[in-house]
Design a protein around this motif. Sequence first.
Motif, short mmCIF file in Angstrom:
data_model
loop_
_atom_site.label_atom_id
_atom_site.label_comp_id
_atom_site.label_asym_id
_atom_site.label_seq_id
_atom_site.Cartn_x
_atom_site.Cartn_y
_atom_site.Cartn_z
N ALA A 107 0.49 -1.21 -0.27
CA ALA A 107 -0.10 0.23 0.17
C ALA A 107 0.58 1.63 -0.59
O ALA A 107 0.61 2.60 -0.65
N ALA A 108 1.88 1.28 0.90
CA ALA A 108 2.60 2.55 0.57
C ALA A 108 3.79 2.52 -0.86
O ALA A 108 3.76 3.90 -0.42
N GLU A 109 4.27 1.45 -1.21
CA GLU A 109 4.87 1.80 -1.82
C GLU A 109 4.46 1.81 -3.64
O GLU A 109 4.88 2.17 -4.54
N ALA A 110 3.23 1.39 -2.96
CA ALA A 110 2.69 0.93 -4.82
C ALA A 110 2.76 0.68 -5.29
O ALA A 110 2.72 0.36 -6.72
N THR A 111 3.77 -1.11 -5.21
CA THR A 111 4.14 -2.06 -5.99
C THR A 111 3.29 -3.82 -6.32
O THR A 111 2.91 -3.72 -4.46
N PRO A 112 2.97 -3.86 -6.95
CA PRO A 112 2.50 -5.68 -6.92
C PRO A 112 3.68 -6.55 -6.17
O PRO A 112 4.83 -6.58 -6.59
N VAL A 113 3.45 -7.33 -4.86
CA VAL A 113 3.74 -8.19 -4.34
C VAL A 113 3.32 -9.49 -4.29
O VAL A 113 4.41 -10.52 -4.31
N GLY A 114 2.13 -10.16 -4.65
CA GLY A 114 1.74 -11.32 -5.58
C GLY A 114 0.52 -11.78 -5.78
O GLY A 114 0.31 -10.49 -5.89
N THR A 115 0.47 -12.31 -5.88
CA THR A 115 -0.93 -12.64 -6.57
C THR A 115 -1.92 -14.51 -6.09
O THR A 115 -0.60 -15.17 -5.68
N ILE A 116 -2.82 -14.14 -5.89
CA ILE A 116 -3.33 -15.23 -5.80
C ILE A 116 -4.47 -15.93 -6.68
O ILE A 116 -5.19 -15.17 -7.12
N GLU A 117 -3.80 -17.04 -6.96
CA GLU A 117 -4.68 -17.39 -8.37
C GLU A 117 -6.03 -18.40 -7.80
O GLU A 117 -6.04 -18.97 -7.03
#
Length: 269
Positions: free
Chosen positions: A234-244
């Motif tokens: 939330a702070a960096e606005a970067t993706p960190v993973g996915t839940i398939e």
Amino acid sequence: KLVWKVEPEKGWAFDGAPVVDADGLYVALRRSDVRPQAYVACLDAETGRPRWRRFVCAAETPARAVFHQCTSNLLSLDGERIYFNTNLGAVAALRKSDGKLLWVTLYPRACEGDLAQLAPHWRRDLNPCLVDRGTLLVAPADSPRIFAFDAVGGQMVWQTDARVEDAVHLLGVWGDRLIASGGRLYWIGLDRQNQGRVLHVWPESDESPGFGRGVLTGGRVYWPARERIHVFDAAEATPVGTIELEASGLGGGNLAVAGAKLLVATNRE
């Protein structure tokens, strides 16, 4: 066991789920007329008896009294105040003890368009005001913009441009960023230097993979698409993973968090 039941009078409708505290039950009401009228009412939470009912505003809607229309306007409760995004060109603050109108502020409406193919911002249905440190954040259905108002006096503080018209959910505030979602995910500045500016958008392309309401929790944004849930810092606005989801025969939908579990309300279950 049913404790009590209240039905609206003829020509009236409860306009969404109520908010409740120890002092009462507060609910938005819609009265059918040439122009729909927006009210707020308070009921006794123990008995359902009415305590007060207050008129807020009246305005034309996209249905223009020609088509059937179902709305779900929700209230926001903060301390001794009730905030109401009417989606009729006005935002209001009321005193919860007696319903006194503390202020009503107008914002510029989008009054034109094709009724057969409404603009994306008209999908803002469950869109109550979000209160953050004395600021009221509002995404009205009748505007392509997101607005900020002073929660005490009602003055408009800033507004975004129309690029955020497909942002239908205000997920919450993290630090000095408002996080909103719809077809795409938006980080909007709240600090003095960046007020109302769109600082990050995901994806940066014209693709709109969003499918349901996301959730902001524990410094992470969980944002659903049709086949997976994207997870962002939330702070960096970067993706960190996915839940398939697709491999399990599931699909995206509205998200909620309960304890350590992530709940998904899909279009089937």
